[in-house]
Design a protein around this motif. Structure first.
Motif, PDB file in Angstrom:
ATOM      1  N   CYS A 111       0.811  -1.040   0.036  1.00 52.99           N
ATOM      2  CA  CYS A 111       0.009   0.080  -0.008  1.00 52.99           C
ATOM      3  C   CYS A 111       0.949   1.228   0.042  1.00 52.99           C
ATOM      4  O   CYS A 111       0.602   2.243  -1.025  1.00 52.99           O
ATOM      5  CB  CYS A 111      -0.978  -0.035   1.215  1.00 52.99           C
ATOM      6  SG  CYS A 111      -1.875  -1.484   1.640  1.00 52.99           S
ATOM      7  N   TRP A 112       1.822   1.188   0.793  1.00 55.18           N
ATOM      8  CA  TRP A 112       2.734   2.382   0.958  1.00 55.18           C
ATOM      9  C   TRP A 112       3.502   2.435  -0.413  1.00 55.18           C
ATOM     10  O   TRP A 112       3.807   3.739  -0.572  1.00 55.18           O
ATOM     11  CB  TRP A 112       3.721   2.316   1.935  1.00 55.18           C
ATOM     12  CG  TRP A 112       3.002   2.464   3.383  1.00 55.18           C
ATOM     13  CD1 TRP A 112       2.829   1.597   4.494  1.00 55.18           C
ATOM     14  CD2 TRP A 112       2.256   3.666   3.825  1.00 55.18           C
ATOM     15  NE1 TRP A 112       2.034   2.215   5.649  1.00 55.18           N
ATOM     16  CE2 TRP A 112       2.007   3.798   5.136  1.00 55.18           C
ATOM     17  CE3 TRP A 112       2.076   4.981   3.262  1.00 55.18           C
ATOM     18  CZ2 TRP A 112       1.153   4.471   5.806  1.00 55.18           C
ATOM     19  CZ3 TRP A 112       1.364   5.949   3.933  1.00 55.18           C
ATOM     20  CH2 TRP A 112       0.719   5.794   5.246  1.00 55.18           C
ATOM     21  N   ALA A 113       4.050   1.508  -0.778  1.00 52.97           N
ATOM     22  CA  ALA A 113       4.623   1.503  -2.261  1.00 52.97           C
ATOM     23  C   ALA A 113       3.824   2.306  -3.364  1.00 52.97           C
ATOM     24  O   ALA A 113       4.323   3.093  -3.868  1.00 52.97           O
ATOM     25  CB  ALA A 113       5.129   0.153  -2.529  1.00 52.97           C
ATOM     26  N   ALA A 114       2.624   1.781  -3.179  1.00 54.52           N
ATOM     27  CA  ALA A 114       1.817   2.417  -4.381  1.00 54.52           C
ATOM     28  C   ALA A 114       1.490   3.815  -4.102  1.00 54.52           C
ATOM     29  O   ALA A 114       1.364   4.803  -5.056  1.00 54.52           O
ATOM     30  CB  ALA A 114       0.567   1.692  -4.116  1.00 54.52           C
ATOM     31  N   THR A 115       1.349   4.320  -2.970  1.00 52.46           N
ATOM     32  CA  THR A 115       1.484   5.755  -2.376  1.00 52.46           C
ATOM     33  C   THR A 115       2.579   6.496  -2.698  1.00 52.46           C
ATOM     34  O   THR A 115       2.417   7.488  -3.198  1.00 52.46           O
ATOM     35  CB  THR A 115       0.905   5.615  -0.900  1.00 52.46           C
ATOM     36  OG1 THR A 115      -0.306   5.023  -0.697  1.00 52.46           O
ATOM     37  CG2 THR A 115       0.879   7.227  -0.639  1.00 52.46           C
ATOM     38  N   THR A 116       3.727   5.895  -2.258  1.00 54.20           N
ATOM     39  CA  THR A 116       5.039   6.759  -2.595  1.00 54.20           C
ATOM     40  C   THR A 116       5.046   6.539  -4.404  1.00 54.20           C
ATOM     41  O   THR A 116       5.387   7.771  -4.663  1.00 54.20           O
ATOM     42  CB  THR A 116       6.063   5.736  -2.264  1.00 54.20           C
ATOM     43  OG1 THR A 116       5.921   5.647  -0.644  1.00 54.20           O
ATOM     44  CG2 THR A 116       7.466   6.309  -2.641  1.00 54.20           C
ATOM     45  N   ASP A 117       4.636   5.753  -5.076  1.00 52.14           N
ATOM     46  CA  ASP A 117       4.734   5.811  -6.297  1.00 52.14           C
ATOM     47  C   ASP A 117       3.762   6.717  -7.078  1.00 52.14           C
ATOM     48  O   ASP A 117       4.354   7.660  -7.896  1.00 52.14           O
ATOM     49  CB  ASP A 117       4.367   4.417  -7.251  1.00 52.14           C
ATOM     50  CG  ASP A 117       5.455   3.413  -6.891  1.00 52.14           C
ATOM     51  OD1 ASP A 117       6.579   3.743  -6.591  1.00 52.14           O
ATOM     52  OD2 ASP A 117       5.104   2.356  -7.011  1.00 52.14           O
TER      53      ASP A 117
END
Length: 68
Positions: free
Chosen positions: A28-34
């Motif tokens: 989830c955090w990776a998608a947000t960061t991207d």
């Protein structure tokens, strides 16, 4: 009785990956960061509003899928 608040990393947040409000995991955090990385040209408040709008759109899309 007083309760101890949950650590910050267990607080629910708006998740674009799942189109939901939940305790976010690494994916989830990776998608947000991207998403934020791909929208760097916006100002601080503009990107936050655009991210929340994208999450809301995903939530609506998920809801429409359940109605079909």
């Amino acid at each position: 009785m007083l309760t101890t608040p949950a650590p910050a990393n267990t607080q629910p947040a708006m998740c674009l990956l799942h189109g939901d409000f939940h305790t976010m995991e690494q994916a989830c955090w990776a998608a947000t960061t991207d998403w934020y990385f791909n929208h760097q040209t916006m100002d601080e408040h503009g990107d936050r509003h655009a991210y929340l709008a994208a999450v809301e759109r995903r939530m609506l899309d998920n809801l429409l899928e359940t109605l079909r």
